[in-house]
Design an enzyme around this catalytic site. Structure first.
Site, PDB file in Angstrom:
ATOM      1  N   MET A 116     -11.294  10.602  11.474  1.00 42.24           N
ATOM      2  CA  MET A 116     -11.224   9.239  10.961  1.00 42.24           C
ATOM      3  C   MET A 116     -10.037   8.537  11.599  1.00 42.24           C
ATOM      4  O   MET A 116      -8.961   9.114  11.749  1.00 42.24           O
ATOM      5  CB  MET A 116     -11.162   9.192   9.440  1.00 42.24           C
ATOM      6  CG  MET A 116      -9.997   9.853   8.776  1.00 42.24           C
ATOM      7  SD  MET A 116     -10.095   9.540   6.991  1.00 42.24           S
ATOM      8  CE  MET A 116      -8.795  10.606   6.385  1.00 42.24           C
TER       9      MET A 116
ATOM     10  N   ARG B  33      -8.151  13.338   0.154  1.00 40.14           N
ATOM     11  CA  ARG B  33      -6.982  13.404  -0.725  1.00 40.14           C
ATOM     12  C   ARG B  33      -6.977  14.668  -1.569  1.00 40.14           C
ATOM     13  O   ARG B  33      -5.946  15.322  -1.724  1.00 40.14           O
ATOM     14  CB  ARG B  33      -6.913  12.147  -1.592  1.00 40.14           C
ATOM     15  CG  ARG B  33      -6.399  10.959  -0.816  1.00 40.14           C
ATOM     16  CD  ARG B  33      -6.479   9.657  -1.574  1.00 40.14           C
ATOM     17  NE  ARG B  33      -5.847   8.600  -0.774  1.00 40.14           N
ATOM     18  CZ  ARG B  33      -5.904   7.311  -1.048  1.00 40.14           C
ATOM     19  NH1 ARG B  33      -6.573   6.897  -2.119  1.00 40.14           N
ATOM     20  NH2 ARG B  33      -5.301   6.433  -0.270  1.00 40.14           N
TER      21      ARG B  33
ATOM     22  N   TYR C   7       0.384  12.000   4.809  1.00 41.04           N
ATOM     23  CA  TYR C   7      -0.925  11.502   5.258  1.00 41.04           C
ATOM     24  C   TYR C   7      -1.946  11.423   4.114  1.00 41.04           C
ATOM     25  O   TYR C   7      -1.723  11.954   3.033  1.00 41.04           O
ATOM     26  CB  TYR C   7      -1.462  12.245   6.464  1.00 41.04           C
ATOM     27  CG  TYR C   7      -1.708  13.728   6.432  1.00 41.04           C
ATOM     28  CD1 TYR C   7      -1.916  14.447   5.275  1.00 41.04           C
ATOM     29  CD2 TYR C   7      -1.782  14.430   7.642  1.00 41.04           C
ATOM     30  CE1 TYR C   7      -2.177  15.795   5.310  1.00 41.04           C
ATOM     31  CE2 TYR C   7      -2.044  15.786   7.685  1.00 41.04           C
ATOM     32  CZ  TYR C   7      -2.240  16.462   6.513  1.00 41.04           C
ATOM     33  OH  TYR C   7      -2.514  17.808   6.554  1.00 41.04           O
ATOM     34  N   GLU C   8      -3.008  10.687   4.386  1.00 46.92           N
ATOM     35  CA  GLU C   8      -4.027  10.328   3.387  1.00 46.92           C
ATOM     36  C   GLU C   8      -3.437   9.548   2.213  1.00 46.92           C
ATOM     37  O   GLU C   8      -3.868   9.672   1.074  1.00 46.92           O
ATOM     38  CB  GLU C   8      -4.766  11.577   2.866  1.00 46.92           C
ATOM     39  CG  GLU C   8      -5.412  12.422   3.934  1.00 46.92           C
ATOM     40  CD  GLU C   8      -6.268  11.618   4.895  1.00 46.92           C
ATOM     41  OE1 GLU C   8      -6.789  10.565   4.495  1.00 46.92           O
ATOM     42  OE2 GLU C   8      -6.408  12.026   6.051  1.00 46.92           O
ATOM     43  N   GLY C   9      -2.457   8.723   2.505  1.00 45.14           N
ATOM     44  CA  GLY C   9      -1.785   7.944   1.471  1.00 45.14           C
ATOM     45  C   GLY C   9      -0.557   8.692   1.006  1.00 45.14           C
ATOM     46  O   GLY C   9      -0.664   9.790   0.451  1.00 45.14           O
TER      47      GLY C   9
END
Length: 570
Positions: A161, A294, A428-430
């Site tokens: 992604m 997440r 990462y991933e927020g």
């Protein structure tokens, strides 16, 4: 001591703590029996122990590299990925119509976590594939599904992604990548993306990128973003990789850890792509992939915590140093402070694992029943599972270094690699701060209903434990009440900055209370056994942290901004 996948822990949690049996009572997961669960976990554990764990040091010592535009992966990684793919582990929860197993996310989570503990750098590759598979299942056209899903599920092709750009990190709406219609149903994608995990490799026949970009007439911000599937090789009329697309790997990032995972800077120069989902609907489609990731990233942290805990325990059981005064074998494991560290590592790893598995179970129950309460539960637990799981991974890895003493900073022991590899999981991933703000922001738009419903259920279950453990039960019950008061305070704050100022300690406190509850259920299922003893340690020593955390959470934001920026610098 070599790495051992936590098969026994998952068997126990699924059988005694998380109501996995409820899934087999639904039509969707009727075949997901406890016997099937045990068989799957055992087989996955064997692969993790025998195939993936030996690759852990290889990736760190021999990083992925870029040679003349071609990514060369670490020694053994191609064979490791092949074992993952041939075992069917990529498509565990994928649609059986396209070659997936259709299994519950609870089992997929367990296998992913075990793989993370064995070799996190390599586990990132199937995790990215799984996220892309879910995004395509929910948002892609039938033609795209028919072509791409079987190949992604089988591991013949891999997925990524592409969100982040140099000027657009967490603020995804600031991206500048462009997509222009070619007039034939395809789009020309131009732009640069950074931090692309497994942006390329030398073992998959094709690499499929999900790319966020903006159409020429798109509104600004996140509302104007669309999602495109952009393959490395354009499929020919037979669906096989054909001509090379106009995209390239500019460079690989030189990272703190995860050296075996090629993190790419990707350049798209009018690359051909296909839209996934509606125009300007890219964020909704990408969030499907991000929410999948997440939970997976929380599991990555927990997997590393498990591995770091095992290594620290093995070292402590062998290392003799000083007088212990506690009998035993005379190793440092008998020193009170070392024992404190080992117990905290083990107790927090179990708590984080149980929370993440509860989240996966809620996802499964939401899918199987369609009940809004389960879907809300899963959404509420996702930021907690991600943030607490990755925080625990970092803390346990750091504590593992401390247990090793001076040998912890000697690279040959491998202890430092866990700390370096896991550090990015909080980013990462927020970032975990964003997870916490999501928890007190979006997840509380219901006025705290999901949070309070969860606390109600915990308190009801606590009553059943009072007979055996009155003191522990009372401690967890009191923590629930304190957390409920803080939740009400959060909901009452109309100034979001006041919420955000205390978001991180609030999330941490919620995780602490959930951990106490799940440890209590574990003790109830193992009266007099080691799990009861571990629960007592957690509830007596770690759970009380929630009080200080909630004081912090409810302090508001005024003191944060009391110093001017000039005074901060001075």
């Amino acid at each position: 001591m070599p790495y051992r996948a936590a098969v026994d822990d998952f068997d126990f949690l699924l059988g005694q703590v998380i109501d996995f049996a409820a899934l087999s009572e639904t039509q969707l997961f009727a075949d997901a029996t406890q016997d099937l669960s045990k068989a799957i976990l055992a087989e996955a554990g064997k692969m993790c122990d025998a195939v993936l764990a030996p690759l852990q040091r290889a990736g760190d010592l021999h990083p992925a590299r870029l040679e003349n535009g071609v990514v060369r992966t670490s020694p053994g990684y191609a064979e490791g990925f092949k074992a993952i793919a041939e075992g069917g582990w990529i498509g565990m929860s994928a649609d059986p119509d396209y070659g997936g197993m259709g299994l519950p996310m609870s089992l997929t989570y367990a296998v992913n976590e075990m793989m993370s503990g064995a070799c996190l750098s390599l586990q990132l590759a199937p995790l990215m594939c799984q996220g892309q598979i879910e995004a395509l299942e929910h948002h892609a056209s039938d033609a795209i599904k028919a072509l791409y899903l079987p190949k992604l599920i089988s591991g013949e092709w891999t997925g990524t992604m592409n969100l982040t750009e140099p000027q657009a990190g967490s603020d995804v709406g600031a991206l500048s990548s462009k997509a222009i219609s070619n007039g034939d149903g395809t789009y020309a994608i131009t732009g640069q993306k950074i931090y692309i995990s497994w942006g390329d490799n030398d073992f998959a026949a094709n690499v499929c990128h999900l790319v966020l970009a903006r159409l020429p007439d798109a509104p600004s911000g996140t509302k104007g973003i669309s999602l495109f599937l952009v393959p490395k090789f354009l499929p020919d009329e037979n669906g096989d990789p054909g001509s090379r697309n106009t995209l390239s790997v500019v460079s690989l990032e030189h990272k703190l850890g995860l050296h075996g995972s090629p993190t790419a800077v990707m350049q798209y120069d009018g690359a051909t792509g296909w839209m996934v989902g509606p125009e300007h609907g890219g964020m909704a489609a990408m969030f499907t992939m991000m929410n999948n990731a997440r939970l997976g990233v929380g599991g990555q942290g927990i997997g590393v915590a498990e591995a770091a805990c095992q290594q620290a325990l093995a070292y402590a059981m062998e290392r003799k140093q000083g007088r212990t005064g506690a009998g035993g074998a005379g190793t440092i494991a008998d020193h009170a402070d070392v024992r404190r560290m080992l117990m905290a590592m083990k107790a927090d790893t179990f708590a984080a694992r149980a929370i993440a598995l509860s989240c996966a179970h809620a996802i499964d129950m939401g899918r199987a029943t369609g009940a809004a309460d389960w879907t809300a539960r899963a959404a509420f637990l996702t930021p907690i599972a991600k943030a607490f799981g990755s925080d625990v991974g970092i803390e346990v890895a750091q504590t593992g270094l401390q247990v090793h003493g001076g040998m912890g900073v000697i690279e040959e022991t491998g202890a430092a690699q866990y700390s370096r590899d896991v550090r990015v999981t909080a980013i990462y991933e927020g970032t975990n701060g964003i997870q916490a703000m999501d928890l007190v922001g979006r997840k509380m738009l219901d006025g705290g209903e999901a949070a309070n419903r969860l606390l109600d259920e915990i308190e009801a279950e606590i009553e059943g434990a009072r007979v055996h453990f009155p003191n522990m039960a009372d401690a967890v019950w009191q923590s629930c009440e304190t957390l409920r008061e803080a939740t009400d305070w959060m909901v009452a704050q109309t100034d979001m900055n006041a919420r955000f100022a205390g978001a991180v300690p609030y999330l941490r406190s919620f995780a602490r209370v959930l951990g106490g509850h799940l440890h209590l259920l574990s003790a109830k299922a193992d009266i007099g056994g080691p799990r009861e003893k571990l629960a007592r340690f957690y509830i007596q020593r770690l759970l009380p942290e929630h009080q200080g955390l909630l004081a912090h959470a409810q302090a508001g934001d005024k003191d944060l901004f009391a110093l001017t920026t000039e005074e901060l610098i001075a």
